[in-house]
Design an enzyme around this catalytic site. Structure first.
Site, PDB file in Angstrom:
ATOM      1  N   ILE A 189     -75.209 -48.357 -32.904  1.00 38.21           N
ATOM      2  CA  ILE A 189     -75.151 -49.318 -34.001  1.00 38.21           C
ATOM      3  C   ILE A 189     -74.903 -50.728 -33.462  1.00 38.21           C
ATOM      4  O   ILE A 189     -74.657 -51.645 -34.217  1.00 38.21           O
ATOM      5  CB  ILE A 189     -74.011 -48.917 -34.963  1.00 38.21           C
ATOM      6  CG1 ILE A 189     -72.681 -48.793 -34.194  1.00 38.21           C
ATOM      7  CG2 ILE A 189     -74.333 -47.602 -35.668  1.00 38.21           C
ATOM      8  CD1 ILE A 189     -71.464 -48.578 -35.068  1.00 38.21           C
TER       9      ILE A 189
ATOM     10  N   HIS B 169     -78.605 -44.533 -36.988  1.00 38.05           N
ATOM     11  CA  HIS B 169     -77.276 -44.583 -37.604  1.00 38.05           C
ATOM     12  C   HIS B 169     -76.922 -45.977 -38.110  1.00 38.05           C
ATOM     13  O   HIS B 169     -75.752 -46.295 -38.275  1.00 38.05           O
ATOM     14  CB  HIS B 169     -76.219 -44.069 -36.620  1.00 38.05           C
ATOM     15  CG  HIS B 169     -76.383 -42.613 -36.290  1.00 38.05           C
ATOM     16  ND1 HIS B 169     -75.802 -42.004 -35.205  1.00 38.05           N
ATOM     17  CD2 HIS B 169     -77.072 -41.639 -36.933  1.00 38.05           C
ATOM     18  CE1 HIS B 169     -76.140 -40.711 -35.189  1.00 38.05           C
ATOM     19  NE2 HIS B 169     -76.909 -40.473 -36.216  1.00 38.05           N
TER      20      HIS B 169
HETATM   21  P1  NAD Z   1     -71.116 -39.395 -27.324  1.00 37.92           P
HETATM   22  O1  NAD Z   1     -69.894 -40.239 -27.237  1.00 37.92           O
HETATM   23  O2  NAD Z   1     -71.022 -38.080 -28.010  1.00 37.92           O
HETATM   24  O3  NAD Z   1     -71.691 -39.106 -25.852  1.00 37.92           O
HETATM   25  C1  NAD Z   1     -71.916 -40.107 -24.919  1.00 37.92           C
HETATM   26  C2  NAD Z   1     -72.417 -39.449 -23.644  1.00 37.92           C
HETATM   27  O4  NAD Z   1     -72.785 -40.487 -22.761  1.00 37.92           O
HETATM   28  C3  NAD Z   1     -71.378 -38.579 -22.937  1.00 37.92           C
HETATM   29  O5  NAD Z   1     -71.919 -37.293 -22.723  1.00 37.92           O
HETATM   30  C4  NAD Z   1     -71.111 -39.308 -21.609  1.00 37.92           C
HETATM   31  O6  NAD Z   1     -70.999 -38.422 -20.510  1.00 37.92           O
HETATM   32  C5  NAD Z   1     -72.353 -40.134 -21.458  1.00 37.92           C
HETATM   33  N1  NAD Z   1     -72.133 -41.416 -20.763  1.00 37.92           N
HETATM   34  C6  NAD Z   1     -71.084 -42.272 -20.896  1.00 37.92           C
HETATM   35  N2  NAD Z   1     -71.278 -43.352 -20.125  1.00 37.92           N
HETATM   36  C7  NAD Z   1     -72.459 -43.160 -19.479  1.00 37.92           C
HETATM   37  C8  NAD Z   1     -73.200 -43.936 -18.555  1.00 37.92           C
HETATM   38  N3  NAD Z   1     -72.770 -45.116 -18.112  1.00 37.92           N
HETATM   39  N4  NAD Z   1     -74.390 -43.443 -18.116  1.00 37.92           N
HETATM   40  C9  NAD Z   1     -74.852 -42.231 -18.555  1.00 37.92           C
HETATM   41  N5  NAD Z   1     -74.181 -41.465 -19.428  1.00 37.92           N
HETATM   42  C10 NAD Z   1     -73.009 -41.933 -19.896  1.00 37.92           C
HETATM   43  O7  NAD Z   1     -72.236 -40.323 -27.963  1.00 37.92           O
HETATM   44  P2  NAD Z   1     -73.552 -39.961 -28.805  1.00 37.92           P
HETATM   45  O8  NAD Z   1     -74.254 -38.780 -28.240  1.00 37.92           O
HETATM   46  O9  NAD Z   1     -74.268 -41.256 -28.948  1.00 37.92           O
HETATM   47  O10 NAD Z   1     -73.070 -39.495 -30.239  1.00 37.92           O
HETATM   48  C11 NAD Z   1     -72.011 -40.010 -30.934  1.00 37.92           C
HETATM   49  C12 NAD Z   1     -72.260 -41.071 -32.012  1.00 37.92           C
HETATM   50  O11 NAD Z   1     -71.580 -42.181 -31.524  1.00 37.92           O
HETATM   51  C13 NAD Z   1     -73.613 -41.608 -32.242  1.00 37.92           C
HETATM   52  O12 NAD Z   1     -74.017 -41.150 -33.455  1.00 37.92           O
HETATM   53  C14 NAD Z   1     -73.422 -43.146 -32.341  1.00 37.92           C
HETATM   54  O13 NAD Z   1     -73.767 -43.565 -33.657  1.00 37.92           O
HETATM   55  C15 NAD Z   1     -71.988 -43.373 -32.191  1.00 37.92           C
HETATM   56  N6  NAD Z   1     -71.462 -44.447 -31.336  1.00 37.92           N
HETATM   57  C16 NAD Z   1     -72.189 -45.561 -31.072  1.00 37.92           C
HETATM   58  C17 NAD Z   1     -71.682 -46.545 -30.238  1.00 37.92           C
HETATM   59  C18 NAD Z   1     -72.500 -47.767 -29.990  1.00 37.92           C
HETATM   60  O14 NAD Z   1     -73.225 -48.210 -30.879  1.00 37.92           O
HETATM   61  N7  NAD Z   1     -72.458 -48.314 -28.776  1.00 37.92           N
HETATM   62  C19 NAD Z   1     -70.435 -46.399 -29.627  1.00 37.92           C
HETATM   63  C20 NAD Z   1     -69.698 -45.224 -29.916  1.00 37.92           C
HETATM   64  C21 NAD Z   1     -70.229 -44.257 -30.776  1.00 37.92           C
END
Ligand code: NAD
Length: 255
Positions: free
Chosen positions: A105, A123
């Site tokens: 997001i 999302h």
């Molecule tokens: P998640 O938190 O479930 O998983 C993130 C994955 O990324 C983990 O398995 C981790 O090992 C991996 N990871 C972390 N840093 C990494 C890197 N530098 N390189 C490669 N892999 C890395 O996140 P998800 O699968 O996106 O699902 C959760 C929900 O979180 C989503 O629906 C999303 O909407 C929301 N979300 C979004 C944000 C954002 O917009 N940046 C932040 C937090 C959560």
């Protein structure tokens, strides 16, 4: 870079492909400084996921305040795209990218230079807020300014309804158009690259399987193992900000 052979393989897949789909999760943005949800220092270590259900948001003013606090944290930090986002933008410039489907997001694919019509935000986005009654949309910075000026629980100035970030909360329906476009794009892809997603949030996490079943090569670039690793053609457990620029460098050399 530990896994040079895998990088080479992914670059080969891309060179042979016309319709690459990139699917990103919170992990693509951790190197920009935004925590993911489920890593040990992730957002759920500081916030209660229950506060992010639509039911709690509607019924509990204190939960709404905590929600705005997280939005403020994300907006005011002025996060910038990292090398992984830039590599995805380069795929578009090379004419290889069919679309980037993101669960994020944070708006960082737009900031990296991918064009809006190539980005499917499953999302929603924190760049906007919406009225839960009349659906009016307004820039998030405007709502946060009202909060800073003393409005604790901002309501819509047109109809009086509750304002909420234009994101999909737990318990809220997925956007129909975006989901449909994402499914079509996934089914028509020849390479499907997952970057930084634990692949546990459905229905979004079902898209790699749709692509794979329709014949695409499936690549997973994720720090931690996922339940879908066994279905993938290539799996790389390293940081996206290291892997993706290395893949693009190889593509550029061979293009
Ligand atoms: P998640 O938190 O479930 O998983 C993130 C994955 O990324 C983990 O398995 C981790 O090992 C991996 N990871 C972390 N840093 C990494 C890197 N530098 N390189 C490669 N892999 C890395 O996140 P998800 O699968 O996106 O699902 C959760 C929900 O979180 C989503 O629906 C999303 O909407 C929301 N979300 C979004 C944000 C954002 O917009 N940046 C932040 C937090 C959560």
């Amino acid at each position: 870079m530990k896994d040079k052979d895998s990088v080479e393989k992914v670059a080969d897949f891309i060179l042979q492909a016309d319709r690459v789909v990139v699917f990103t999760g919170a992990g693509v943005s951790t190197e920009s400084g935004i925590s993911d949800f489920r890593s040990p220092d992730g957002i759920w270590s500081r916030y209660d996921p229950e506060d992010f259900t639509i039911q709690r948001f509607i019924s509990d003013k204190e939960a709404r305040k905590r929600n705005w606090q997280l939005r403020k944290e994300l907006i005011s930090a002025d996060y910038q795209p990292n090398p992984a986002h830039h590599a995805v933008a380069e795929l578009e410039r090379l004419g290889k990218l069919s679309c980037v489907i993101t669960q994020n997001i944070d708006g960082l694919h737009h900031a990296a230079g991918n064009s809006a019509e190539k980005i499917i935000e499953l999302h929603g986005t924190i760049k906007y807020a919406k009225c839960l009654r009349c659906d009016d949309r307004l820039p998030m910075v405007e709502v946060l300014r009202r909060i800073d000026e003393g409005e604790e629980d901002p309501h819509c100035r047109k109809c009086g309804g509750l304002l909420k970030a234009a994101t999909v909360s737990f318990g809220e329906a997925m956007p129909i158009d975006e989901m449909r476009r994402a499914e079509i794009c996934s089914r028509n892809s020849d390479v499907f690259i997952v970057i930084g997603s634990s692949l546990v949030v459905y229905p979004a996490a079902g898209l790699p399987l749709i692509a794979k079943q329709a014949g695409a090569r499936l690549v997973i670039v994720n720090y931690a193992p996922t339940d879908m690793d066994g279905r993938a053609d290539v799996v790389i457990h390293e940081k996206a900000g290291i892997v993706m620029p290395a893949v693009l460098e190889r593509v550029r050399e061979m293009f």
